[in-house]
Design a protein around this motif. Structure first.
Motif, short mmCIF file in Angstrom:
data_model
loop_
_atom_site.label_atom_id
_atom_site.label_comp_id
_atom_site.label_asym_id
_atom_site.label_seq_id
_atom_site.Cartn_x
_atom_site.Cartn_y
_atom_site.Cartn_z
N ARG A 106 15.10 80.70 -43.86
CA ARG A 106 15.94 81.40 -42.89
C ARG A 106 15.30 82.72 -42.46
N ALA A 107 14.66 83.41 -43.38
CA ALA A 107 13.98 84.66 -43.04
C ALA A 107 12.82 84.40 -42.07
N VAL A 108 12.10 83.33 -42.29
CA VAL A 108 11.00 82.96 -41.39
C VAL A 108 11.55 82.66 -40.00
N LEU A 109 12.65 81.90 -39.94
CA LEU A 109 13.27 81.60 -38.65
C LEU A 109 13.72 82.89 -37.95
N ARG A 110 14.37 83.79 -38.71
CA ARG A 110 14.86 85.04 -38.14
C ARG A 110 13.71 85.89 -37.61
N ARG A 111 12.63 86.01 -38.39
CA ARG A 111 11.48 86.81 -37.93
C ARG A 111 10.82 86.18 -36.70
N GLY A 112 10.72 84.87 -36.68
CA GLY A 112 10.15 84.19 -35.52
C GLY A 112 10.98 84.43 -34.27
N LEU A 113 12.29 84.40 -34.44
CA LEU A 113 13.17 84.65 -33.31
C LEU A 113 13.06 86.11 -32.87
N GLU A 114 13.05 87.03 -33.82
CA GLU A 114 12.95 88.45 -33.48
C GLU A 114 11.64 88.78 -32.76
N ARG A 115 10.54 88.16 -33.19
CA ARG A 115 9.25 88.38 -32.51
C ARG A 115 9.31 87.92 -31.07
N ARG A 116 9.86 86.74 -30.86
CA ARG A 116 9.93 86.19 -29.50
C ARG A 116 10.91 86.99 -28.63
N ALA A 117 12.04 87.38 -29.19
CA ALA A 117 13.00 88.19 -28.43
C ALA A 117 12.39 89.55 -28.10
N GLY A 118 11.69 90.14 -29.05
CA GLY A 118 11.04 91.42 -28.82
C GLY A 118 9.97 91.34 -27.74
N ALA A 119 9.20 90.27 -27.76
CA ALA A 119 8.16 90.10 -26.74
C ALA A 119 8.78 89.95 -25.36
N LEU A 120 9.89 89.23 -25.28
CA LEU A 120 10.59 89.08 -24.00
C LEU A 120 11.12 90.43 -23.52
N CYS A 121 11.76 91.17 -24.39
CA CYS A 121 12.29 92.49 -24.01
C CYS A 121 11.16 93.41 -23.55
N GLU A 122 10.09 93.44 -24.30
CA GLU A 122 8.95 94.30 -23.95
C GLU A 122 8.38 93.95 -22.59
N ALA A 123 8.19 92.67 -22.33
CA ALA A 123 7.64 92.25 -21.04
C ALA A 123 8.61 92.57 -19.91
N ALA A 124 9.89 92.25 -20.11
CA ALA A 124 10.87 92.48 -19.05
C ALA A 124 11.04 93.97 -18.76
N GLU A 125 11.04 94.79 -19.79
CA GLU A 125 11.23 96.23 -19.61
C GLU A 125 10.01 96.92 -19.01
N SER A 126 8.84 96.35 -19.22
CA SER A 126 7.62 96.96 -18.67
C SER A 126 7.33 96.49 -17.25
N GLY A 127 8.13 95.54 -16.78
CA GLY A 127 7.96 95.09 -15.41
C GLY A 127 6.90 94.03 -15.22
N MET B 269 10.16 84.29 -22.04
CA MET B 269 11.50 83.74 -21.99
C MET B 269 11.47 82.24 -22.34
N ARG B 270 10.50 81.54 -21.79
CA ARG B 270 10.35 80.12 -22.08
C ARG B 270 10.05 79.91 -23.57
N MET B 271 9.20 80.76 -24.15
CA MET B 271 8.86 80.63 -25.57
C MET B 271 10.08 80.88 -26.46
N LEU B 272 10.91 81.85 -26.11
CA LEU B 272 12.13 82.11 -26.88
C LEU B 272 13.09 80.93 -26.76
N ARG B 273 13.29 80.44 -25.54
CA ARG B 273 14.19 79.30 -25.33
C ARG B 273 13.69 78.07 -26.10
N GLU B 274 12.41 77.80 -26.06
CA GLU B 274 11.84 76.66 -26.77
C GLU B 274 11.98 76.81 -28.28
N TYR B 275 11.84 78.04 -28.79
CA TYR B 275 12.01 78.27 -30.22
C TYR B 275 13.47 78.02 -30.63
#
Length: 156
Positions: A18-39, A46-52
Motif C-alpha cells: 500500500r505504501a508503494v501504491l501511495r508513493r507511486g500515486l503521489e509522484r504522478r499527482a505531483g508531476a501533474l501539478c508541477e507541469a500544470a502549474e508551470s504552464g 495526466m494520462r500517466m496518473l489516470r493510467e496508474y
C-alpha cells in the motif's frame, strides 16, 4: 497452517505494498501539478496518473472489496467497509475527471484531491481495517493472499 509470524509477515508486506501504491500515486499527482502549474504541457502526466489509477489502484480496490471488506463486515463489525468502498468510488470518479479536455488548474486540483483521498484511505486500511481483521480471528494471511490473487486476475 500459517504461523503467527507468517501472518505478521503477510501484513507487513501488504502494508508495504500500500505504501508503494501511495508513493507511486503521489509522484504522478505531483508531476501533474508541477507541469500544470508551470504552464508546460501537462497532458502526458495526466494520462500517466489516470493510467496508474485505472491499472493499479482501482484493481487493488476491487480486490479488497471482494476479499477483505466482506470479511470485515462479518468478522470485525464492518470496520468502515461502507466508508472505504465509498472512497474507492470517489477515486474512480476523480480519475474520470482527468480527461483530455481538462484544463491545467482543474487537473492539478483533481490530482491533489486524489492524492489526499488515497493517503487517508491507506491509513484507514492500515490502522483500522487490518488490525480489526487480525483481532477478529480472521485468517488474515489467507485473506491477503486471496486479495492479491484477485488483483492479479483483475489486471490480467
Amino acid at each position: 497452517t500459517v504461523t503467527y509470524e507468517g501472518a505478521a509477515e503477510q501484513v507487513r508486506q501488504d502494508v508495504h505494498h500500500r505504501a508503494v501504491l501511495r508513493r507511486g500515486l503521489e509522484r504522478r499527482a505531483g508531476a501533474l501539478c508541477e507541469a500544470a502549474e508551470s504552464g508546460v504541457r501537462f497532458h502526458p502526466q495526466m494520462r500517466m496518473l489516470r493510467e496508474y489509477l485505472t491499472g493499479e489502484i482501482l484493481p487493488h480496490a476491487q480486490a479488497e472489496e471482494r476479499t477483505l471488506y466482506p470479511a470485515a463486515a462479518t468478522r470485525a463489525r464492518g470496520s468502515g467497509r461502507l466508508t472505504l468502498t465509498a472512497e474507492h468510488r470517489e477515486l474512480a470518479h476523480l480519475a474520470g475527471r482527468l480527461q483530455p479536455g481538462t484544463d491545467g488548474t482543474e487537473a492539478a486540483a483533481v490530482s491533489e484531491q486524489i492524492a489526499t483521498l488515497f493517503a487517508g484511505h491507506v491509513a484507514k486500511e492500515n490502522d483500522l481495517l487490518l488490525p480489526a481483521l487480525a483481532g477478529s480471528g480472521a485468517d488474515l494471511a489467507a485473506l491477503l493472499a486471496d486479495m492479491h490473487h484477485a488483483q492479479a486476475v483483475a489486471q490480467a
